[in-house]
Write a protein that holds these residues in place. Structure first.
Motif, PDB file in Angstrom:
ATOM      1  N   ILE A 134       0.860  -1.186   0.000  1.00  0.00           N
ATOM      2  CA  ILE A 134       0.000   0.000   0.000  1.00  0.00           C
ATOM      3  C   ILE A 134       0.895   1.234   0.000  1.00  0.00           C
ATOM      4  O   ILE A 134       2.073   1.157   0.353  1.00  0.00           O
ATOM      5  N   GLY A 135       0.330   2.362  -0.360  1.00  0.00           N
ATOM      6  CA  GLY A 135       1.095   3.604  -0.409  1.00  0.00           C
ATOM      7  C   GLY A 135       1.393   4.152   0.975  1.00  0.00           C
ATOM      8  O   GLY A 135       0.843   3.701   1.982  1.00  0.00           O
ATOM      9  N   ILE A 136       2.247   5.141   1.012  1.00  0.00           N
ATOM     10  CA  ILE A 136       2.683   5.722   2.281  1.00  0.00           C
ATOM     11  C   ILE A 136       1.520   6.334   3.059  1.00  0.00           C
ATOM     12  O   ILE A 136       1.460   6.229   4.276  1.00  0.00           O
ATOM     13  N   GLU A 137       0.568   6.963   2.372  1.00  0.00           N
ATOM     14  CA  GLU A 137      -0.584   7.542   3.073  1.00  0.00           C
ATOM     15  C   GLU A 137      -1.443   6.447   3.699  1.00  0.00           C
ATOM     16  O   GLU A 137      -1.936   6.609   4.817  1.00  0.00           O
ATOM     17  N   GLY A 138      -1.608   5.342   2.987  1.00  0.00           N
ATOM     18  CA  GLY A 138      -2.341   4.214   3.550  1.00  0.00           C
ATOM     19  C   GLY A 138      -1.648   3.656   4.781  1.00  0.00           C
ATOM     20  O   GLY A 138      -2.296   3.300   5.766  1.00  0.00           O
ATOM     21  N   LYS A 139      -0.323   3.596   4.744  1.00  0.00           N
ATOM     22  CA  LYS A 139       0.445   3.117   5.897  1.00  0.00           C
ATOM     23  C   LYS A 139       0.282   4.052   7.089  1.00  0.00           C
ATOM     24  O   LYS A 139       0.114   3.602   8.224  1.00  0.00           O
ATOM     25  N   ARG A 140       0.336   5.347   6.832  1.00  0.00           N
ATOM     26  CA  ARG A 140       0.161   6.314   7.925  1.00  0.00           C
ATOM     27  C   ARG A 140      -1.197   6.137   8.600  1.00  0.00           C
ATOM     28  O   ARG A 140      -1.314   6.147   9.822  1.00  0.00           O
ATOM     29  N   VAL A 146       3.801  -0.782  15.630  1.00  0.00           N
ATOM     30  CA  VAL A 146       3.101  -1.417  14.519  1.00  0.00           C
ATOM     31  C   VAL A 146       4.128  -1.715  13.433  1.00  0.00           C
ATOM     32  O   VAL A 146       4.853  -0.815  12.992  1.00  0.00           O
ATOM     33  N   LEU A 147       4.201  -2.973  13.028  1.00  0.00           N
ATOM     34  CA  LEU A 147       5.095  -3.389  11.952  1.00  0.00           C
ATOM     35  C   LEU A 147       4.250  -3.769  10.743  1.00  0.00           C
ATOM     36  O   LEU A 147       3.316  -4.550  10.863  1.00  0.00           O
ATOM     37  N   ILE A 148       4.596  -3.221   9.594  1.00  0.00           N
ATOM     38  CA  ILE A 148       3.890  -3.542   8.354  1.00  0.00           C
ATOM     39  C   ILE A 148       4.819  -4.378   7.489  1.00  0.00           C
ATOM     40  O   ILE A 148       5.926  -3.951   7.158  1.00  0.00           O
TER      41      ILE A 148
END
Length: 61
Positions: free
Chosen positions: A11-17, A38-40
């Motif tokens: 997923i994109g950085i905004e989704g990760k945030r 939180v680890l992705i």
């Protein structure tokens, strides 16, 4: 300190945030602890199998 590991597709950085923010809020509310990790872990479709098939093969068909 609770640690939450999320495994899923890229997923994109905004989704990760957003994911990290929302998971952290819930874990803090439930545990009442101020520090949450939180680890992705992003998995490529060629590295995930479902029902005996790679996801990358399912997408092609």
């Amino acid at each position: 300190m609770p640690t939450v590991i999320v495994e899923g597709p890229k997923i994109g950085i905004e989704g990760k945030r957003e994911l990290v923010r929302r998971i952290t809020e819930v874990v803090k509310d439930v545990y009442g602890i101020p520090h949450v990790t939180v680890l992705i872990k992003e998995n490529l479709p060629e590295n995930v199998g479902v029902d005996g098939e790679l996801l990358s093969d399912r997408r092609r068909g």
